[in-house]
Design an enzyme around this catalytic site. Structure first.
Site, PDB file in Angstrom:
ATOM      1  N   SER A   6     -10.517   0.273   4.012  1.00  0.00           N
ATOM      2  CA  SER A   6      -9.792  -0.135   5.221  1.00  0.00           C
ATOM      3  C   SER A   6      -9.086   1.070   5.832  1.00  0.00           C
ATOM      4  O   SER A   6      -8.373   1.793   5.142  1.00  0.00           O
ATOM      5  CB  SER A   6      -8.738  -1.188   4.881  1.00  0.00           C
ATOM      6  OG  SER A   6      -9.383  -2.336   4.378  1.00  0.00           O
ATOM      7  N   GLU A  41      -3.957   3.204   7.015  1.00  0.00           N
ATOM      8  CA  GLU A  41      -3.835   3.099   5.551  1.00  0.00           C
ATOM      9  C   GLU A  41      -4.389   4.389   4.944  1.00  0.00           C
ATOM     10  O   GLU A  41      -3.878   4.917   3.977  1.00  0.00           O
ATOM     11  CB  GLU A  41      -4.632   1.890   5.046  1.00  0.00           C
ATOM     12  CG  GLU A  41      -4.584   1.778   3.524  1.00  0.00           C
ATOM     13  CD  GLU A  41      -5.239   0.502   3.005  1.00  0.00           C
ATOM     14  OE1 GLU A  41      -5.081  -0.565   3.646  1.00  0.00           O
ATOM     15  OE2 GLU A  41      -5.900   0.579   1.964  1.00  0.00           O
ATOM     16  N   ARG A  65       0.825  -1.226   0.000  1.00  0.00           N
ATOM     17  CA  ARG A  65       0.000   0.000   0.000  1.00  0.00           C
ATOM     18  C   ARG A  65       0.852   1.265   0.000  1.00  0.00           C
ATOM     19  O   ARG A  65       0.547   2.258   0.666  1.00  0.00           O
ATOM     20  CB  ARG A  65      -0.948   0.025   1.216  1.00  0.00           C
ATOM     21  CG  ARG A  65      -1.910  -1.119   1.274  1.00  0.00           C
ATOM     22  CD  ARG A  65      -2.936  -1.132   0.153  1.00  0.00           C
ATOM     23  NE  ARG A  65      -3.716  -2.340   0.206  1.00  0.00           N
ATOM     24  CZ  ARG A  65      -3.413  -3.446  -0.477  1.00  0.00           C
ATOM     25  NH1 ARG A  65      -2.372  -3.472  -1.313  1.00  0.00           N
ATOM     26  NH2 ARG A  65      -4.156  -4.519  -0.361  1.00  0.00           N
TER      27      ARG A  65
END
Ligand code: FAD
Length: 331
Positions: free
Chosen positions: A246, A316, A197
């Protein structure tokens, strides 16, 4: 006469002068794409956020380049947005210039599509979902795992978006962009340092296009994969309330959602935001939530999981704009 008082935020005289000068220089090239005091709420999937001093939806690479070099000269900070699906924008909004690519950067250029492999140069504002559908319909495989990931191709590259074992980095072969100094650059694959990510670059850029390499595959098989990942998404992800996917990264060998459940925090509410009862790693906006509500829930989660499991969850989601805390990360 220079107006020092426009906007909801009381600017110092110097900042107001810089803003006036910025508008004078950039507006002729940017046209209607340059807006002042624009609410950012509609540009974020959370439907939360204050105003930007300037929002630029640039008509061309040249407009981005001029806006960035001018902003740099005048000391105006720059923030980059994609589709806003992985962001929490502060209630106080964003000072300076926010840039979000629009229609001018929504295109696909397929090169040599007759062989077993194809390169496709994709405008960074293209919807990732639409790009996946188009590739699948044409029988090009490699990104079908990304069906249903919201946001843009540029944001997806920057986040190295992924799902069900796949990551965009596995198919990206290059990118183009504009540095925050205003220089137009091409980035080869070796300059793109991807990890979970995350995309790290030697220089900060607004990505304007991303090139992918895809392989020939039977359309029926690709459509089967898309159906299966979409069904899993439907089962796993909460629907109905605005969210940003998320909130925390999965720590190595574990799942953030599982840890949040173990800490007993599923369903916790602050203001009008809630840790989703359906998936504990999602925070949902129940209606009229403030960024401060979401931020408070994030801190409750980090403290709770740390106390219960001894693991510090890393966000995130990117925090954008002005925050009264040291931990906020401008992008
Ligand atoms: C319901 C839901 C489900 C999701 N599922 C997934 C999933 O399965 N997998 C996954 O990985 N993510 C998922 N996400 C998160 C999000 O969709 C992805 O991270 C997406 O790739 C972000 O793209 P974006 O265009 O919205 O970027 P934004 O959220 O706008 O921006 C994300 C970051 O990228 C930067 N950025 C954006 N565009 C550019 C650009 N052109 N140049 C330079 N920097 C840029 C921004 O500054 C910011 O730091 C989900 C989100 C939602 C709401």
């Amino acid at each position: 006469m220079i107006s020092r008082a426009w906007g909801p935020n009381s600017l110092s005289g110097l900042a107001a002068d810089a803003h006036t000068e910025f508008y004078r220089i950039v507006a002729p090239l940017a046209g209607a794409g340059l807006r002042r005091d624009e609410s950012l709420r509609r540009y974020a999937s959370f439907r939360i956020g204050g105003t930007a001093d300037f929002l630029l939806i640039p008509p061309s690479v040249e407009a981005i380049s001029l806006a960035f070099s001018t902003a740099k000269q005048l000391g105006i900070p720059i923030t980059r947005l994609g589709g806003g699906t992985n962001l929490l924008i502060s209630d106080a909004g964003v000072r300076g210039l926010v840039v979000r690519l629009g229609r001018a950067f929504d295109y696909r250029e397929w090169e040599r599509p007759e062989g077993h492999e194809v390169s496709v140069r994709t405008g960074a504002a293209s919807s990732l979902g639409r790009f996946v559908s188009e590739a699948v319909e044409l029988g090009w495989g490699g990104i079908e795992f990304a069906a249903g990931i919201p946001g843009t191709v540029g944001g997806g590259a920057l986040m190295n978006a992924g799902a069900f074992g796949g990551e965009l980095s596995s198919t990206i072969i290059g990118a183009e962009g504009v540095t925050l100094d205003g220089d137009v650059v091409g980035l080869s694959r070796s300059q793109l340092d991807f990890s979970y990510r995350r995309l790290e670059l030697d220089v900060d850029v607004m990505i304007t296009s991303v090139s992918f390499s895809l392989r020939r595959a039977p359309v029926v098989r690709l459509k089967g994969v898309v159906e299966s990942v979409q069904a899993k998404r439907k089962r796993k992800q909460p629907s109905g309330y605005p969210n940003a996917g998320s909130i925390f990264k999965n720590p190595p060998g574990n799942f953030a959602g599982k840890l949040i459940e173990q800490a007993g925090l599923r369903g916790t509410v602050v203001g009008n935001a809630q840790i989703s009862p359906d998936h504990a790693n999602f925070i949902v906006n129940l209606g009229g939530a403030k960024a401060a509500d979401v931020r408070a829930l994030m801190q409750i989660v980090q403290d709770g999981v740390w106390q219960k499991c001894g693991i510090w969850l890393e966000p995130e989601v990117k925090l954008v704009g002005e925050w009264n805390e040291a931990s906020a990360v401008p992008s």
